[in-house]
Design a protein around this motif. Structure first.
Motif, short mmCIF file in Angstrom:
data_model
loop_
_atom_site.label_atom_id
_atom_site.label_comp_id
_atom_site.label_asym_id
_atom_site.label_seq_id
_atom_site.Cartn_x
_atom_site.Cartn_y
_atom_site.Cartn_z
N THR A 98 0.85 -1.19 0.00
CA THR A 98 0.00 0.00 0.00
C THR A 98 0.88 1.24 0.00
O THR A 98 1.38 1.67 1.05
CB THR A 98 -0.93 0.02 1.22
OG1 THR A 98 -1.64 -1.21 1.31
CG2 THR A 98 -1.93 1.17 1.13
N THR A 107 1.53 5.34 -0.57
CA THR A 107 0.85 6.63 -0.59
C THR A 107 1.89 7.71 -0.91
O THR A 107 3.07 7.57 -0.57
CB THR A 107 0.17 6.95 0.75
OG1 THR A 107 1.13 6.88 1.81
CG2 THR A 107 -0.95 5.97 1.03
N THR A 108 1.44 8.78 -1.55
CA THR A 108 2.35 9.84 -1.96
C THR A 108 1.89 11.19 -1.44
O THR A 108 0.70 11.43 -1.26
CB THR A 108 2.45 9.90 -3.50
OG1 THR A 108 1.14 10.11 -4.05
CG2 THR A 108 3.03 8.62 -4.07
N ASN A 109 2.85 12.08 -1.25
CA ASN A 109 2.58 13.45 -0.83
C ASN A 109 3.57 14.35 -1.56
O ASN A 109 4.78 14.29 -1.31
CB ASN A 109 2.74 13.58 0.68
CG ASN A 109 2.25 14.94 1.19
OD1 ASN A 109 2.40 15.95 0.52
ND2 ASN A 109 1.68 14.95 2.38
N THR A 168 1.03 4.02 -8.08
CA THR A 168 0.21 5.09 -7.55
C THR A 168 0.71 6.43 -8.09
O THR A 168 1.91 6.63 -8.29
CB THR A 168 0.23 5.11 -6.01
OG1 THR A 168 -0.71 6.05 -5.52
CG2 THR A 168 1.61 5.45 -5.47
N ASN A 200 -2.22 12.94 -6.20
CA ASN A 200 -3.49 12.25 -6.02
C ASN A 200 -4.57 12.89 -6.85
O ASN A 200 -4.79 14.09 -6.80
CB ASN A 200 -3.90 12.26 -4.54
CG ASN A 200 -2.91 11.51 -3.67
OD1 ASN A 200 -2.41 10.45 -4.08
ND2 ASN A 200 -2.61 12.01 -2.49
#
Length: 270
Positions: free
Chosen positions: A151, A153-155, A265, A269
């Protein structure tokens, strides 16, 4: 006759439940692992390609056909530019073309790539020049049971062009000698490409272009244990000519037996 597009969804539940009471609860007891209801295997295709390679667009077409057949989310491709066709001719100085990277070239050496296009499907069966094998191996690998759930996630900070990536890896079984790889790719790059008829197309759209490795270029050791999770954090600054809106992070876990699971991903977003 084309096979109908198969829809593979990634349905995963990893919950952390805490119960508050007057009694002090040990921190370790507050984390309850819940096995995902369903996790589908995604297939990684590493496409060793080059801008002067006249047959390489055929490999790109094969990848598009596989993504249409199995679902774009299930077939994750990375175009690794380099090798002999990643440079100008000797007469032109043999300088690297715009999409060739030093790290990409190191993969050519590591895997012993001698011809382009060549590719690996989940790093199973080694380097394959025959595109028919890409389709056959994809069909076999996508039906396997995944051993790990990833899993990412990106920022992304637009002001500093800094990307932070968090990767959570949950073991669905215990793996020996597992490694984690985190790559950065970019889509929709308009640049020169030699075509099968020998012409030079300066309007060609390159997809899933390898840009950089966010962690060690050969992956890093990771302890994958059944019903346990591992969390990793990374940071990278994007080059000025990279377009973050077209970029993605490709994360995969691999062992000596091949790629166990792959996820993709977006940097931003959507």
């Amino acid at each position: 006759m084309k096979i109908s597009k198969l829809l593979y969804g990634l349905v995963a539940i990893l919950s952390v439940t805490s119960f508050m009471s007057c009694t002090e609860i040990d921190e370790n007891d507050r984390l309850i692992y819940v096995k995902p209801a369903e996790v589908k295997k995604h297939v990684l295709i590493e496409d060793f390609t080059g801008q002067r390679c006249v047959n390489c667009p055929n490999a790109a077409t094969m990848i598009e056909q596989l993504q249409e057949q199995y679902g774009e989310d299930n077939i994750i491709a990375v175009g690794i530019y380099g090798g002999d066709f990643g440079y100008t001719t000797v007469a032109q100085g043999h300088t690297p073309l715009s999409l060739t990277t030093e790290v990409g070239n190191s993969y050519y050496t590591k895997w012993g790539v001698k011809a382009q296009p060549s590719g690996m499907v989940d790093r199973f069966g080694g380097i394959q020049k025959n595109l028919a094998y890409w389709a056959a191996f994809t069909n076999g690998r996508i039906n396997m049971e995944p051993t790990v759930m990833i899993t990412p996630t990106t920022n992304y900070d637009e002001a500093t062009r800094t990307l932070k990536v968090n990767v959570n890896v949950a073991g669905l079984k215990t793996l020996s000698g597992a490694k984690l790889q985190v790559w950065l790719i970019e889509d929709n790059i308009k640049d020169m490409q030699y075509m099968p008829d020998g012409s030079e197309n300066n309007e060609y759209i390159h997809k899933h272009v390898f840009r950089a490795s966010i962690n060690d270029k050969d992956g890093e050791d990771i302890n994958v244990v059944n019903e346990q999770t591992v969390n990793k954090e990374y940071s990278i600054k994007l080059e000025n000519n990279w377009k973050p809106e077209n970029m993605s992070v490709v994360t995969f876990v691999f062992t000596a037996d091949g790629v166990e699971q792959t996820e993709k991903t977006s940097v931003i977003n959507k």
